[in-house]
Design an enzyme around this catalytic site. Structure first.
Site, PDB file in Angstrom:
ATOM      1  CD1 TRP A 101     -24.487  10.454 -10.825  1.00  0.00           C
ATOM      2  CD2 TRP A 101     -24.016  12.617 -10.470  1.00  0.00           C
ATOM      3  NE1 TRP A 101     -23.591  10.531  -9.786  1.00  0.00           N
ATOM      4  CE2 TRP A 101     -23.289  11.840  -9.554  1.00  0.00           C
ATOM      5  CE3 TRP A 101     -23.888  13.999 -10.429  1.00  0.00           C
ATOM      6  CZ2 TRP A 101     -22.433  12.399  -8.596  1.00  0.00           C
ATOM      7  CZ3 TRP A 101     -23.040  14.576  -9.491  1.00  0.00           C
ATOM      8  CH2 TRP A 101     -22.326  13.773  -8.587  1.00  0.00           C
ATOM      9  CG  ASP A 173     -23.043  11.436 -17.103  1.00  0.00           C
ATOM     10  OD1 ASP A 173     -21.924  10.891 -17.170  1.00  0.00           O
ATOM     11  OD2 ASP A 173     -23.460  12.002 -16.067  1.00  0.00           O
ATOM     12  CE  LYS A 197     -18.215   8.394 -10.397  1.00  0.00           C
ATOM     13  NZ  LYS A 197     -18.925   9.602 -10.790  1.00  0.00           N
TER      14      LYS A 197
HETATM   15  C1  LIG Z   1     -19.651  10.708 -10.655  1.00  0.00           C
HETATM   16  C2  LIG Z   1     -20.637  11.093 -11.681  1.00  0.00           C
HETATM   17  C3  LIG Z   1     -20.844  12.439 -12.044  1.00  0.00           C
HETATM   18  C4  LIG Z   1     -20.141  13.582 -11.370  1.00  0.00           C
HETATM   19  O1  LIG Z   1     -18.800  13.596 -11.653  1.00  0.00           O
HETATM   20  P1  LIG Z   1     -17.829  14.806 -11.231  1.00  0.00           P
HETATM   21  O2  LIG Z   1     -16.618  14.479 -12.015  1.00  0.00           O
HETATM   22  O3  LIG Z   1     -17.649  14.725  -9.763  1.00  0.00           O
HETATM   23  O4  LIG Z   1     -18.471  16.069 -11.651  1.00  0.00           O
HETATM   24  C5  LIG Z   1     -21.741  12.682 -13.059  1.00  0.00           C
HETATM   25  N1  LIG Z   1     -22.423  11.704 -13.672  1.00  0.00           N
HETATM   26  C6  LIG Z   1     -22.269  10.406 -13.335  1.00  0.00           C
HETATM   27  C7  LIG Z   1     -23.041   9.353 -14.044  1.00  0.00           C
HETATM   28  C8  LIG Z   1     -21.366  10.066 -12.332  1.00  0.00           C
HETATM   29  O5  LIG Z   1     -21.206   8.774 -11.993  1.00  0.00           O
END
Ligand SMILES: *Cc1c(COP(=O)(O)O)cnc(C)c1O
Length: 362
Positions: A101, A173, A197
């Site tokens: 990511w 993030d 999540k």
């Molecule tokens: C799942 C995830 C993403 C991507 O998320 P989307 O909502 O599908 O764009 C980005 N960063 C991390 C750390 C993730 O776990």
């Protein structure tokens, strides 16, 4: 019957949060319609919006320096919005790349301006197996911001000591570990997290942004791409993900009742310990690639020493009502995602299964 859900995202949602939604589905608090059917400007939805925001501020101890925003487009859209807002022309951004990511975030930033990997390391097999220590990273003093990923969902690593970026704003993030442990929000210029999540269903993104950092944001991009617009309009310039915010409210009510963030952190540590213990106990059978100091409490990644057994493992787990143990398609192997909603009991069931499977096939 509900399965034991180890999905990486979208992932398990606390049962009480779902049950409340079920109870309120046809008639939200005596209003004669579901929350989804209410105007986003009506007082009924506004009450939900305000409660979700207040709970988030309370549970994360968000200081008054930070705005709380509800956005859409997933965490992936944040990969673009962060540089669009903050990567000024002629300047640079630093990215600490600790997984897939973070790499995607860097690539997206490079479509906007100049960005570099301040740190990026994989093992000989190309896997990201740890996060860096402070002394290993040096930042460009003129960088507009430093981007980090608090928990690496695919590879299963997590910071236990966040990097100190000094005078530079840190953008983090936190999609896969927000609210799983205490975080000093004041240390970050911007935190973002896709909801699917640890916060509810997909379709909602939570953003915490420092008001001073916001002042540095570009005004030469469309209104709808600006964090400042969301801050000025309490995330209601246009229609937000109303059901997403409603589910966030339900999840946060549950989280608060379960002891808040410190309660979650204790549970998460116990759950992760139980899983890593079985991996460490049976190293001839299970391989845990992530370095111990960087092990994630959210995504426990492992491989079977004999990859020919992968399919049998997934099938046998499914036969015992356990879903989602298969690793990401890019990494192979296995991964158990044990976010806030996963109980100690769920993890014990998996641990017991893993011991039995190793005995039967070892
Ligand atoms: C799942 C995830 C993403 C991507 O998320 P989307 O909502 O599908 O764009 C980005 N960063 C991390 C750390 C993730 O776990």
């Amino acid at each position: 019957m509900r399965k034991i859900n180890f999905n990486a995202g979208p992932s398990a949602i606390p049962l009480p949060a779902l049950e409340l939604a079920q109870k309120e589905m046809l008639d939200f608090e005596g209003t004669g319609m579901s929350i989804m059917e209410h105007s986003h400007r009506g007082k009924d939805y506004m009450r939900v919006h305000a409660e979700a925001k207040a709970l988030l501020i309370e549970l994360m101890e968000v200081p008054a320096t930070h705005e709380v925003l509800f956005m859409q487009g997933g965490a992936s859209m944040q990969f673009a919005l962060v540089p669009l807002n903050f990567l000024a022309a002629g300047r640079r951004a630093d990215y600490v790349v600790t997984g897939t990511w973070g790499k995607k975030a860097l690539e997206e930033a490079r479509r906007v301006g100049e960005a570099r990997a301040a740190w990026q390391q994989t093992d000989v097999q190309g896997r990201y197996v740890r996060v860096p220590k402070q002394a290993e990273v040096s930042f460009d003093e003129r960088a507009c911001y430093v981007h980090t990923t608090s928990n690496n969902t695919l590879f299963g690593s997590q910071y236990w000591q966040f990097l100190d970026t000094g005078k530079l704003w840190q953008v983090c993030d936190m999609s896969s570990d927000i609210l799983s442990r205490k975080v000093e929000v004041s240390k970050f210029g911007l935190i973002y997290a896709g909801a699917q999540k640890n916060l509810g269903p997909s379709g909602l993104v939570v953003v915490l942004v420092h008001k001073e950092f916001l002042k540095a944001a570009s005004e030469h991009i469309p209104l709808i791409f600006r964090y400042a617009t969301f801050a000025e309009h309490d995330s209601l310039l246009n229609t937000p993900s109303t059901f997403g915010v409603y589910m966030l409210r339900n999840c946060l009510r549950w989280l608060k009742a379960e002891g808040g963030v410190s309660g979650m952190a204790l549970r998460n540590e116990k759950k992760a310990k139980a899983l890593y213990a079985v991996l460490d106990e049976l190293p001839e059978f299970y391989i845990a690639p992530v370095e111990k100091e960087s092990r994630s409490h959210m995504n426990v990644v492992f491989h079977l020493a004999n990859a020919a057994l992968d399919e049998a493992f997934v099938k046998a787990a499914a036969a015992e009502q356990m879903a989602g143990v298969k690793g990401h398609r890019s990494t192979g192997g296995m991964r158990a995602s044990i976010y806030n909603a996963t109980s100690q009991q769920d993890v014990e069931t998996l641990v017991d299964f893993m011991r039995r499977f190793a005995r039967q096939h070892g």
